[in-house]
Design a protein around this motif. Structure first.
Motif, PDB file in Angstrom:
ATOM      1  N   LYS A  67       0.776  -1.096  -0.221  1.00  0.00           N
ATOM      2  CA  LYS A  67       0.068  -0.036  -0.036  1.00  0.00           C
ATOM      3  C   LYS A  67       0.923   1.389  -0.382  1.00  0.00           C
ATOM      4  CE  LYS A  67      -3.169   1.684   2.906  1.00  0.00           C
ATOM      5  NZ  LYS A  67      -3.852   1.888   4.194  1.00  0.00           N
ATOM      6  N   ASP A 124      -8.354   0.939   0.350  1.00  0.00           N
ATOM      7  CA  ASP A 124      -7.457   2.507   0.125  1.00  0.00           C
ATOM      8  C   ASP A 124      -6.493   2.256  -0.844  1.00  0.00           C
ATOM      9  OD1 ASP A 124      -8.399   2.230   2.954  1.00  0.00           O
ATOM     10  OD2 ASP A 124      -7.056   2.119   4.079  1.00  0.00           O
ATOM     11  N   PHE A 172      -8.430   5.257  -3.599  1.00  0.00           N
ATOM     12  CA  PHE A 172      -6.764   6.881  -3.919  1.00  0.00           C
ATOM     13  C   PHE A 172      -6.609   6.717  -5.495  1.00  0.00           C
ATOM     14  CE2 PHE A 172      -2.540   8.385  -2.564  1.00  0.00           C
ATOM     15  CZ  PHE A 172      -3.420   9.946  -2.692  1.00  0.00           C
ATOM     16  N   LYS A 221     -11.957   7.552   3.343  1.00  0.00           N
ATOM     17  CA  LYS A 221     -11.377   7.626   3.216  1.00  0.00           C
ATOM     18  C   LYS A 221     -10.804   6.096   2.088  1.00  0.00           C
ATOM     19  CE  LYS A 221     -10.514   9.117   7.570  1.00  0.00           C
ATOM     20  NZ  LYS A 221     -10.342   8.996   9.232  1.00  0.00           N
ATOM     21  N   VAL A 222     -10.004   7.336   1.765  1.00  0.00           N
ATOM     22  CA  VAL A 222      -8.334   6.390   1.188  1.00  0.00           C
ATOM     23  C   VAL A 222      -7.257   7.152   0.789  1.00  0.00           C
ATOM     24  CG1 VAL A 222     -10.755   5.837  -0.790  1.00  0.00           C
ATOM     25  CG2 VAL A 222      -9.055   7.876  -1.419  1.00  0.00           C
ATOM     26  N   GLY A 223      -5.984   6.150   0.311  1.00  0.00           N
ATOM     27  CA  GLY A 223      -4.754   6.376   0.449  1.00  0.00           C
ATOM     28  C   GLY A 223      -3.862   5.357   0.725  1.00  0.00           C
ATOM     29  N   ASN A 245      -1.068   5.573   6.834  1.00  0.00           N
ATOM     30  CA  ASN A 245      -2.475   6.170   5.576  1.00  0.00           C
ATOM     31  C   ASN A 245      -2.429   8.225   5.318  1.00  0.00           C
ATOM     32  OD1 ASN A 245      -3.512   4.214   5.349  1.00  0.00           O
ATOM     33  ND2 ASN A 245      -4.682   4.617   7.329  1.00  0.00           N
ATOM     34  N   GLY A 300      -3.199  10.664   1.040  1.00  0.00           N
ATOM     35  CA  GLY A 300      -4.561  10.340   0.930  1.00  0.00           C
ATOM     36  C   GLY A 300      -5.285  11.335  -0.053  1.00  0.00           C
TER      37      GLY A 300
END
Length: 355
Positions: free
Chosen positions: A77, A110, A114, A143-145, A153, A156
């Motif tokens: 990630k 996530d 993103f 919430k994305v990132g 995180n 994001g």
């Protein structure tokens, strides 16, 4: 079938929860878009288990499906994987009139979210979460990132999906450790908002919980949805969803991502902090004992070996820090939580061993 509507104005959407929903995913997606091309972003684990089934369900609705797969694991990630996704989306010819589906656990949701938020300055996307953490928490709220070397995180955005499709039957292939991992977030919801849910978890165990997933997931999504409606950008009440996370994220980083799962870190963080606040008289007597008992019931830690000094080293970049102040989330009692602003130099006294 349980459906939950999030009223977010132009960004409103529905969460659908139903056993067997994966095989009807094409019907739900068709209700959201007339586009003919879908990019399904997944990881190697989920794609290997369910990629063909999802593609078949989507092709029933005559979609052109492009599967984009990256290695499974929190360490992926990251910015490097994000750049690879951009390239593959470009190679697939994805445009802003197409759709992206994030199909997997929290990392996929996530990272894929993103990528959707930032590729071509925004491509609409749908979440199809496959783990407990993703189904009860991370797929809802936008919430994305990605993670940065300096913290989890930290890069994001807020980018709401067009819909969330949850099939609890997908949890059947989760290893037991990752069932327990997800229970960290489920227990969190009982702690901060829903004492009836907490009591249900006290009455169930690993053998009996499987018959209650639709109800449990629905209660968690309903709780998060209502909080998100009131605080979309995480400036106030939404911070309650981070109970246990300040210490939990520090535990994950201190030991290196993967040694403790996210849910394990959060579990220990909840227990350690509540032990302190109960001792201070901020939390109802007996709360820590009750919390630790249910955490152990689902194989979750209530303590770690790292010292307060070890953990403090990794808290400086926490997203809840504002200048020299930080907001902790504490329990008044099971089912009742509140925000507690503290000065940064006061933080050490809130970190100690769990019960």
């Amino acid at each position: 079938m349980k459906s939950i509507h999030l009223d977010l104005g132009k960004d409103s959407y529905d969460i659908h929860i139903e056993n067997g929903l994966l095989d009807r995913a094409g019907e739900y997606v068709r209700n959201l878009t007339k586009s003919q091309t879908l990019a399904v972003i997944s990881d190697t684990t989920v794609d290997g288990l369910y990629g063909d089934r999802l593609e078949q369900a989507l092709r029933k609705e005559h979609y052109n499906v492009r599967r984009i797969v990256f290695p499974a694991g929190e360490k992926y990630k990251c910015a490097e994987t994000l750049l690879q996704l951009y390239q593959e989306l470009s190679d697939a010819g994805i445009t802003r009139s197409d759709y992206i589906i994030a199909f997997g656990g929290g990392v996929v949701g996530d990272l894929g979210g993103f990528a959707a938020a930032t590729f071509l300055r925004g491509v609409p996307f749908i979440q199809i979460p496959t783990t407990i953490i993703a189904q009860v928490d991370s797929s809802v709220g936008g919430k994305v990132g990605i993670d940065l070397p300096s913290g989890k995180n930290q890069a994001g955005s807020f980018y709401q999906p067009k819909g969330v499709l949850i099939d609890p039957e997908l949890l059947r292939t989760l290893p037991l450790r990752f069932i327990h991992d997800g229970m960290g977030e489920v227990i969190k919801y009982g702690c901060i908002h829903d004492e009836e849910l907490f009591a249900l978890l006290e009455a169930l165990d690993d053998e009996t919980i499987s018959g209650h997933w639709e109800d449990i997931i629905g209660r968690c999504c309903e709780a998060k949805g209502r909080i998100v409606e009131r605080d979309v950008l995480d400036l106030g009440e939404r911070m309650l969803l981070n109970f246990g996370h300040t210490i939990g994220h520090a535990i994950e980083r201190c030991y290196g991502y993967g040694y403790y799962t996210h849910g394990e870190g959060v579990a220990a963080g909840m227990a350690m902090l509540t032990g302190v606040t109960e001792h201070m008289g901020l939390t109802e007597a007996g709360t820590t004992e009750r919390l630790c008992k249910v955490l152990r019931r689902y194989g979750l830690p209530t303590d770690v070996q790292a010292s307060a000094d070890d953990l403090l080293r990794y808290i400086g970049n926490d997203k809840k820090k504002r200048g020299n102040r930080m907001t902790l989330i504490i329990l008044k009692a099971i089912g009742q939580s509140e925000l507690l602003p503290v000065m940064a130099d006061e933080l050490p006294k809130y970190i100690r061993k769990g019960e």
